[in-house]
Design a protein around this motif. Sequence first.
Motif, PDB file in Angstrom:
ATOM      1  N   PHE A  72       0.709  -0.965   0.199  1.00 54.36           N
ATOM      2  CA  PHE A  72       0.052   0.229  -0.183  1.00 54.36           C
ATOM      3  C   PHE A  72       0.853   0.848  -0.004  1.00 54.36           C
ATOM      4  N   ASP A 110      -5.023   2.709  -2.846  1.00 51.68           N
ATOM      5  CA  ASP A 110      -3.683   2.119  -2.874  1.00 51.68           C
ATOM      6  C   ASP A 110      -3.469   2.558  -1.002  1.00 51.68           C
ATOM      7  N   CYS A 111      -4.332   3.167  -0.347  1.00 46.01           N
ATOM      8  CA  CYS A 111      -4.552   3.040   1.096  1.00 46.01           C
ATOM      9  C   CYS A 111      -5.160   1.882   1.940  1.00 46.01           C
ATOM     10  N   LEU A 112      -4.426   1.850   2.821  1.00 46.98           N
ATOM     11  CA  LEU A 112      -5.100   0.837   4.044  1.00 46.98           C
ATOM     12  C   LEU A 112      -5.394   1.086   5.183  1.00 46.98           C
ATOM     13  N   MET A 136     -11.123   1.469   0.175  1.00 46.38           N
ATOM     14  CA  MET A 136      -9.554   0.876   1.046  1.00 46.38           C
ATOM     15  C   MET A 136      -9.962  -0.578   1.402  1.00 46.38           C
ATOM     16  N   THR A 137      -8.608  -0.731   1.509  1.00 40.04           N
ATOM     17  CA  THR A 137      -8.213  -1.977   2.317  1.00 40.04           C
ATOM     18  C   THR A 137      -8.985  -1.693   3.838  1.00 40.04           C
ATOM     19  N   SER A 144       6.825   1.124  -0.848  1.00 35.30           N
ATOM     20  CA  SER A 144       5.020   1.014  -0.204  1.00 35.30           C
ATOM     21  C   SER A 144       5.276   0.545   0.677  1.00 35.30           C
TER      22      SER A 144
END
Length: 220
Positions: free
Chosen positions: A10, A160-162, A179-180, A213
């Motif tokens: 991420f 691309d964010c957790l 988001m995840t 990342s």
Amino acid sequence: MTSALPTRRFGGFLFDMDGTILSSIASAERAWTDWATRQGLDVDAFLPTIHGVQSVETIRRLNLPGIDPVAEAHALTEAEMLDVDDVVPIGGAAEFLAALPADRWAIVTSAPRRLAEVRLKAAGLPLPGVFVTAEDAERSKPAPDGFLLGAKRLGIAPEDCLAFEDAPAGIAAAEAAGMTVVVITETHGHAMDTAHATVTDYRDLAVEWDGASLKLDHRI
């Protein structure tokens, strides 16, 4: 754990505050219990509804006659700011945050900024470089506005964010932002029915930074 930790990398991590990196439940529930008692509410039924949502929204949806939600929320914030003796970090949160590059993480909270700063200080946690509070987002959780703003300020695409969350409203907000999600359960009194990965706290978590990342993993 309901599912394995995400295996992908991420660009950044976004954290809810209350119940996710610190616990202010005792403080918040004392203030809200006093308020609910004065309003003649069923305290036991009411308290579960206060978490993860802005105070003004919690009061507004009650539709109480003669009550100004903005004024009442302000008074509650003042009361909570004076009651932080038992605000504590979630297990391992301080060490986990310290391992993250400063420009790759943010806090997205429904709390007003002044209260959020007081609680972070009481818990011994750092102020983030990117800090999205109740004053910043047009719509509160479960709307995705706060998480989308946090990602924008970090300069990272939402996908691309957790996001780390603990409450249904916050989980829904992160999902809506694309988001995840990882769910922190230290403050939960019972199991949460969720398809997301769940962990008790951060003590068994590690983060790998490759210069571009982040990857979440179990501590060896």
